[in-house]
Motif scaffolding. Structure first.
Motif, PDB file in Angstrom:
ATOM      1  N   LEU A   1      -0.577  -1.250   2.555  1.00  0.00           N
ATOM      2  CA  LEU A   1       0.838  -1.202   2.926  1.00  0.00           C
ATOM      3  C   LEU A   1       0.995  -0.763   4.372  1.00  0.00           C
ATOM      4  O   LEU A   1       1.815  -1.325   5.123  1.00  0.00           O
ATOM      5  N   LEU A   2       0.233   0.221   4.784  1.00  0.00           N
ATOM      6  CA  LEU A   2       0.317   0.704   6.159  1.00  0.00           C
ATOM      7  C   LEU A   2      -0.014  -0.409   7.143  1.00  0.00           C
ATOM      8  O   LEU A   2       0.594  -0.503   8.219  1.00  0.00           O
ATOM      9  N   GLN A   3      -0.970  -1.240   6.791  1.00  0.00           N
ATOM     10  CA  GLN A   3      -1.339  -2.346   7.666  1.00  0.00           C
ATOM     11  C   GLN A   3      -0.244  -3.405   7.720  1.00  0.00           C
ATOM     12  O   GLN A   3      -0.123  -4.122   8.724  1.00  0.00           O
ATOM     13  N   ALA A   4       0.552  -3.500   6.655  1.00  0.00           N
ATOM     14  CA  ALA A   4       1.618  -4.505   6.611  1.00  0.00           C
ATOM     15  C   ALA A   4       2.894  -4.032   7.295  1.00  0.00           C
ATOM     16  O   ALA A   4       3.728  -4.857   7.690  1.00  0.00           O
ATOM     17  N   LEU A   5       3.058  -2.728   7.456  1.00  0.00           N
ATOM     18  CA  LEU A   5       4.257  -2.198   8.111  1.00  0.00           C
ATOM     19  C   LEU A   5       4.116  -2.277   9.625  1.00  0.00           C
ATOM     20  O   LEU A   5       3.030  -2.070  10.162  1.00  0.00           O
ATOM     21  N   PRO A   6       5.210  -2.535  10.329  1.00  0.00           N
ATOM     22  CA  PRO A   6       5.133  -2.601  11.800  1.00  0.00           C
ATOM     23  C   PRO A   6       4.966  -1.213  12.410  1.00  0.00           C
ATOM     24  O   PRO A   6       5.284  -0.194  11.791  1.00  0.00           O
ATOM     25  N   ALA A   7       4.469  -1.180  13.624  1.00  0.00           N
ATOM     26  CA  ALA A   7       4.251   0.088  14.317  1.00  0.00           C
ATOM     27  C   ALA A   7       5.560   0.823  14.574  1.00  0.00           C
ATOM     28  O   ALA A   7       5.561   2.039  14.807  1.00  0.00           O
ATOM     29  N   THR A   8       6.679   0.103  14.535  1.00  0.00           N
ATOM     30  CA  THR A   8       7.979   0.724  14.781  1.00  0.00           C
ATOM     31  C   THR A   8       8.492   1.523  13.590  1.00  0.00           C
ATOM     32  O   THR A   8       9.508   2.219  13.717  1.00  0.00           O
ATOM     33  N   GLN A   9       7.812   1.409  12.440  1.00  0.00           N
ATOM     34  CA  GLN A   9       8.243   2.143  11.253  1.00  0.00           C
ATOM     35  C   GLN A   9       7.414   3.421  11.115  1.00  0.00           C
ATOM     36  O   GLN A   9       6.236   3.384  10.763  1.00  0.00           O
TER      37      GLN A   9
END
Length: 241
Positions: free
Chosen positions: A21-29
């Motif tokens: 999930l962390l890899q799928a979330l953008p760096a802005t989150q």
């Protein structure tokens, strides 16, 4: 600034299974992953007391409870900590998902001492979505869980009931449902909706570990939920409460 997404892990308690999930979330989150202690009481109220001081105190946040952590997240949300803007329950429940009577909870100590066959655990949690990488990550996370801690958490699940606390919550609620869940039956989702009819529900064609097996779709649902929380309309509704 976007609210920080605070992730509470499942039965393993390590937080390591959130990596897809962390890899799928953008760096802005912004994301904060918490890890449970391996000593002390393991029931939801005790873990909620442990998590409370670690929640962001200087910025808004959204709380996600995965599976075992759903009751922990519910208790925290019912206490309405400053900054909490929304609650997410992923493949979770408000009371024991099993139909086994709580009187059988002592058996959890026996079961926790038994060897954990990799194939059985993989089939129950990952189903046909299992890949070598996911199986390795799951096995590694569970290997860190001492039998006594596993037994305590299993007992907590069989005895837990946070329905009253969920009724007290007023924050926006998102339910992430795994349609092919072999551990948490659909009736648990129906009960959550009965307790909070205003909840938003998103279903995934995924097994129990939906955040790991459908990370991209789950990330999209979470980002959409957070976006609605920070919209002017959502802010106005929150101020009116």
């Amino acid at each position: 600034m976007r609210p920080t997404l605070v992730l509470l892990p499942g039965m393993d308690g390590t937080g390591e299974l959130f990596e897809p999930l962390l890899q799928a979330l953008p760096a802005t989150q912004p994301v904060l992953v918490l890890r449970y202690p391996l000593d002390g009481p393991q029931h939801p109220a005790a873990l909620a007391n442990w998590v409370g001081p670690q929640l962001p105190a200087d910025r808004p946040f959204v709380l996600l409870g995965e599976s075992f952590s759903g009751p922990v997240a519910i208790l925290l949300a019912a206490a309405a900590p400053p900054g909490l803007q929304g609650l997410v329950l992923c493949a979770s429940f408000a009371r024991k998902p099993s139909r086994l009577p709580a009187a059988l909870a002592p058996l959890a100590k026996v079961l926790a001492q038994l060897p954990r066959p990799t194939w059985a655990v993989s089939a129950a949690l990952l189903g046909p979505h299992a890949t070598p990488a996911l199986r390795e990550r799951l096995t590694g996370a569970l290997a860190q869980l001492p039998p006594a801690v596993l037994a305590a958490r299993l007992q907590a699940v069989l005895h837990g009931d946070v329905r009253a606390a969920l009724r007290q919550t007023r924050l926006p609620l998102l339910l992430l449902e795994a349609q092919h869940d072999r551990l948490v039956p659909a009736r648990c989702q129906r009960e959550l909706l009965a307790l909070r009819p205003d909840a938003e529900r998103v279903a995934f064609a995924a097994p129990h570990l939906l955040l790991q097996c459908a990370p991209q779709a789950a990330a999209q649902a979470l980002l959409a939920f957070v976006d609605r929380l920070v919209s002017p309309c959502a802010a106005a509704q929150s101020a009116a409460r």
